[in-house]
Design an enzyme around this catalytic site. Structure first.
Site, PDB file in Angstrom:
ATOM      1  N   LYS A 177      17.829 -30.680   2.914  1.00 17.62           N
ATOM      2  CA  LYS A 177      16.749 -30.198   2.041  1.00 17.62           C
ATOM      3  C   LYS A 177      16.148 -28.921   2.616  1.00 17.62           C
ATOM      4  O   LYS A 177      15.952 -28.812   3.831  1.00 17.62           O
ATOM      5  CB  LYS A 177      15.684 -31.297   1.922  1.00 17.62           C
ATOM      6  N   SER A 179      10.425 -34.529  -4.929  1.00 21.08           N
ATOM      7  CA  SER A 179      10.793 -33.134  -4.783  1.00 21.08           C
ATOM      8  C   SER A 179      12.226 -32.917  -4.302  1.00 21.08           C
ATOM      9  O   SER A 179      12.778 -31.834  -4.478  1.00 21.08           O
ATOM     10  CB  SER A 179       9.839 -32.461  -3.799  1.00 21.08           C
ATOM     11  N   SER A 184       9.426 -38.517  -2.393  1.00 19.45           N
ATOM     12  CA  SER A 184      10.432 -37.477  -2.664  1.00 19.45           C
ATOM     13  C   SER A 184      11.844 -37.772  -2.185  1.00 19.45           C
ATOM     14  O   SER A 184      12.766 -37.026  -2.505  1.00 19.45           O
ATOM     15  CB  SER A 184       9.978 -36.149  -2.069  1.00 19.45           C
TER      16      SER A 184
HETATM   17  N1  GLN Z   1       5.931 -36.304  -6.121  1.00 22.66           N
HETATM   18  C1  GLN Z   1       4.995 -36.403  -5.044  1.00 22.66           C
HETATM   19  C2  GLN Z   1       4.131 -35.167  -5.024  1.00 22.66           C
HETATM   20  O1  GLN Z   1       4.287 -34.377  -5.872  1.00 22.66           O
HETATM   21  C3  GLN Z   1       5.719 -36.626  -3.764  1.00 22.66           C
HETATM   22  C4  GLN Z   1       6.065 -35.407  -3.021  1.00 22.66           C
HETATM   23  C5  GLN Z   1       6.821 -35.669  -1.768  1.00 22.66           C
HETATM   24  O2  GLN Z   1       7.116 -36.801  -1.417  1.00 22.66           O
HETATM   25  N2  GLN Z   1       7.133 -34.583  -1.082  1.00 22.66           N
HETATM   26  O3  GLN Z   1       3.324 -34.990  -4.175  1.00 22.66           O
END
Ligand code: GLN
Length: 502
Positions: A81, A156, A180
């Site tokens: 990532k 994400s 994410s």
């Molecule tokens: N979707 C969550 C957010 O927008 C999780 C993000 C993450 O785990 N990096 O914060």
């Protein structure tokens, strides 16, 4: 051969490599070919450098030929990532702010991947600074779900999950601050693990919310995730919150669970992570997996974690508060983008304003404003302070639950993959994707998402297993058992992926 290599699990690739049936260069080339073939549609990758990947693979083949003792996964390629810094390879965290930045050092987990000989295929797409649930907030365009290119791959870490589902990589690295790793795994029919907070070093992650961030393994099978977790985990003196605990026993736990037998394992079904807001097929699949757990010998009880109801609200105060502080370093002076004001004097403050105005996307700005507000004098106790109290209550709910049971289970995400664009104008609808994953981050406990069947439209559904802190091995045991039962009743789900990109 090359089509088969891209469909082979990491564990099986490792076996083929160790016997010399295939070379690391052949395995890497097969995946690079696959990326070249499908990534124009999927867009899982932000950066691929084939020559660099092949050079890393060749080094593994040379070491093997010289009789060097190699790590079990040496020669198995991996996608990383883009929030993880990689020496000499561009790292953007999905943001235009970091376009062109080439880090001078490797994250600890990247050092570990290199030491174990996993050639890096490239850097995967993500929501900007890991804020989002769909990868649509990437500064470089969205990733598409290989199951249906009109749908989101989660976020994400949508790129890391889509790369697995599209057979572009057998393994990938994600980060999970609120879901994410697990939510993208759920909506792409892959496996994703958020380890115990502190068990995989955060050194070299572009920080989102430091008290919640955790890197972890993504794969197509539970065993593969376990093998990768053992490579990247363990204590790191460069991360002050790193746990002094070795990353061992995960693959053994996955092999134990693969028999399907869970006699004596106590499983809690979280009452609050069900019902309204969960898609019918997601709830039905979850109910089926609970029956399968019982049939496998587990003792299943319902547990209540009442404070989970407030988890999302607390998260959206704590995360923006920490993010607003972490993102202050992107000032137009030190990293990446620098924008000078189009007119008037070029002062530090005006360069900062112009850079941040242009470099950050709308979601990032929204959260910086929210976080700055929540931390401001006069509001601090009411917002940030209250959220921290909720966090403590959630930790207590977990502690009470784990007095009764060994693991907790719930659906991973309330729905299967939605259409691109569907939730882009409604931040709250986007945030709701993480209702079931966020409590684990707030408490620092580990969680896994395992494929759990398909909905009526043929889209993947995930089931989540949560364990107490430092008991990540339980995720692998129970996760592998669930995987075994889902396979027995429904076959290999990824074999049913519509080959939009065959
Ligand atoms: N979707 C969550 C957010 O927008 C999780 C993000 C993450 O785990 N990096 O914060």
């Amino acid at each position: 051969m090359s089509a088969n290599l891209t469909r082979t699990t990491a564990a099986d690739l490792a076996a083929l490599l160790s016997t010399g049936d295939v070379s690391a260069v052949e395995v890497a080339q097969a995946h690079l070919d696959r990326i070249a073939e499908v990534d124009g549609d999927v867009h899982a990758f932000l950066h691929v450098d084939a020559a660099d990947t092949l050079a890393q693979a060749r080094a593994v083949d040379d070491a093997r030929a010289a009789g060097t003792d190699l790590h079990e996964l040496a020669g198995v390629p991996i996608a990383v990532k883009d929030v993880v810094v990689t020496r000499g390879t561009p790292t953007t965290a999905g943001s235009r702010m970091l376009e062109g930045w080439i880090p001078p050092y490797d994250a600890t987990l990247v050092e570990k991947l290199r030491a174990a000989g996993l050639p890096m295929l490239g850097k995967t797409n993500m929501d900007e600074f890991a804020m989002g649930s769909s990868t649509e907030h990437s500064g470089y365009g969205p990733t598409r779900n290989p199951w249906d290119l009109t749908r989101i791959p989660g976020g994400s870490g949508g790129g890391s999950a889509a790369a697995l589902a599209a057979f572009e990589a057998p393994l990938s690295i994600g980060t999970d601050t609120g879901g994410s790793i697990r939510q993208p795994a759920a909506v792409t029919g892959t496996v994703g693990v958020k380890p115990t907070y502190g068990s995989v070093s955060r050194y070299g992650l572009v920080a989102l919310a430091s008290s919640l961030d955790q890197a972890g393994p993504c794969a197509r099978t539970v065993l593969d995730a376990a093998l990768l977790h053992e490579v990247i985990g363990g204590h790191d003196p460069r991360d002050s919150t790193s746990l002094p605990q070795p990353a061992t026993g995960y693959a053994d736990a996955a092999r134990l669970g693969a028999s399907g037998d869970l006699t004596g394992v106590r499983v809690g079904v979280v009452k609050e992570l069900a019902g309204e807001g969960y898609q019918r097929e997601v709830s039905e699949a979850f109910a089926r997996s609970v029956r399968e757990l019982e049939a496998a010998g587990a003792e299943v009880v319902e547990v209540s974690c009442p404070s989970f109801e407030a988890a999302l609200a607390a998260y959206y105060l704590i995360l923006p508060a920490e993010a607003s502080s972490n993102l202050a370093k992107f000032d137009g002076m030190r990293f990446g983008l620098r924008v000078e004001p189009s007119e008037g004097p070029v002062t530090a403050e005006r360069v900062m304003a112009a850079t941040r105005g242009q470099g950050f996307g709308a979601e990032v700005k929204r959260r910086i404003i929210l976080g700055t507000y929540a931390l401001s004098a006069g509001y601090y106790d009411a917002y940030y302070g209250s959220a921290q109290k909720v966090r403590t209550l959630i930790q207590r709910d977990f502690a009470a639950a784990y007095e009764q049971v060994d693991v907790l289970v719930s659906p991973t995400a309330p729905t299967t993959a939605f259409k691109l664009g569907e939730k882009l104008d409604d931040p709250l609808a986007m945030y709701l994707n993480d209702v079931a994953t966020i409590p684990a981050n707030l408490a620092g406990v580990p969680g896994i998402s395992v494929p759990n069947g398909l909905d009526d439209a043929g889209l993947p559904i995930g089931v989540q297993v949560l364990a107490p802190a430092r008991a990540d091995d339980r995720l692998y045991r129970v996760g592998a058992a669930i995987e075994h039962h889902v396979r027995s009743s429904q076959g290999d789900l990824l074999a049913r992926i519509p080959e939009v990109h065959r």
